[in-house]
Design an enzyme around this catalytic site. Structure first.
Site, PDB file in Angstrom:
ATOM      1  N   CYS A  70       0.830  -1.211   0.000  1.00  0.00           N
ATOM      2  CA  CYS A  70       0.000   0.000   0.000  1.00  0.00           C
ATOM      3  C   CYS A  70       0.863   1.259   0.000  1.00  0.00           C
ATOM      4  CB  CYS A  70      -0.917  -0.037   1.220  1.00  0.00           C
ATOM      5  SG  CYS A  70      -1.729   1.529   1.595  1.00  0.00           S
ATOM      6  N   CYS A  73      -0.034   3.886   2.711  1.00  0.00           N
ATOM      7  CA  CYS A  73       0.381   3.410   4.039  1.00  0.00           C
ATOM      8  C   CYS A  73       1.810   3.869   4.341  1.00  0.00           C
ATOM      9  CB  CYS A  73       0.313   1.886   4.116  1.00  0.00           C
ATOM     10  SG  CYS A  73      -1.340   1.186   3.894  1.00  0.00           S
TER      11      CYS A  73
END
Length: 302
Positions: A70, A73
């Site tokens: 991600c 993230c």
């Protein structure tokens, strides 16, 4: 979000990340941790109850649900870690890799990452998805800490009298999902308990109840009539027995399946016997109606 800790109805209890920064960034100092709590922890399904739910009775716990693949993230997590270290243990950042811990992701109903959830006293307080700028995060965390101020036990001090044992927040989360009709979320929450405590009989019993309730939700109104017209259909008899049990007619449900045991052989008989035993497990084994049904089953088998 949806699931065992569905936060959609709780967002008004604490502010969401603001749309514009209102405070200055930190000066980057390194405060001393005087609370004894680690500011950042990695959490797994086995440690979730202790490190997140139990700990949230002491201090605010902010859960960072992330994944290695991600991109956002990688922007958000370092900022959260920085703020947690600045907080010196006054709140705790719990980092959870959703790929390595799918049970937690399912229990939270995570649909995208990063997802951040604030937990206090075992309950979700607020959440958001996606990366956020540092000033907004600072304001959000400060508002959350203000919202829970004086309502938690605080970091352990090593003195004073022991606190009374709180209600198990794991079961609170599961029961909340069940009350909301979220059977999948409740099942995920009970499975999360059993992942770390396979012998937890309360969770085992509750999971059986949830699975039964989920199974009977979509039964048609004429399910018993259909079964009566198809006496040799195992599926039809199972559905009718479920309907009878759900409508508080356990003796009728048990008798239906005992009769089916008598009419079946081999693997079919084993399948019917197994379902009947599963229905018995929904009751106290000492219940007279269960004891009587077990006798009838034994007679049918032998």
């Amino acid at each position: 979000m949806s699931g065992a800790v569905d936060l959609s109805g709780l967002k008004d209890r604490a502010p969401a990340p603001p749309s514009a920064p209102t405070g200055p960034p930190s000066d980057g100092g390194a405060p001393v941790n005087t609370t004894g709590l680690p500011p950042v922890i990695d959490v797994t399904e086995a440690t979730f109850q202790t490190e997140v739910l139990d700990r949230s009775n002491q201090v605010l716990v902010i859960v960072d649900l992330w994944a290695t693949w991600c991109g956002p993230c990688k922007q958000l997590s370092p900022v959260l870690e920085k703020l947690a270290h600045e907080g010196g243990g006054s709140w705790v950042l719990a980092k959870i890799d959703v790929d390595a811990n799918p049970g937690i992701a399912q229990a939270f109903g995570v649909q995208s990452v990063p997802t951040v959830v604030a937990i206090a006293a075992g309950r979700p307080l607020a959440d958001f998805a996606g990366a956020q700028p540092e000033p907004q995060l600072r304001q959000w965390i400060a508002a959350l800490q203000e919202a829970v101020a004086g309502k938690l036990a605080g970091p352990p001090s090593g003195d004073g009298e022991p606190e009374p044992e709180p209600e198990d927040p794991r079961f609170v989360a599961a029961e909340t999902a069940l009350d909301e009709g979220d059977f999948a979320g409740a099942e995920a929450a009970y499975n999360l308990i059993l992942n770390s405590e396979p012998g937890n009989q309360q969770a085992q019993a509750a999971l059986r109840q949830v699975r039964f309730l989920a199974r009977v939700q979509d039964l048609p109104d004429d399910v018993i009539a259909v079964a009566d017209a198809q006496p040799d259909s195992i599926d039809a008899q199972f559905a009718a027995a479920d309907a009878e049990l759900y409508s508080q007619q356990p003796e009728a449900a048990f008798d239906r399946l005992v009769a089916l045991v008598k009419r079946t052989f081999g693997d079919d008989r084993t399948t019917v016997r197994t379902r009947l035993l599963e229905l018995f497990e929904l009751f106290d084994p000492a219940e007279p109606i269960v004891v009587a049904a077990r006798r009838k089953l034994a007679s049918a088998l032998y």
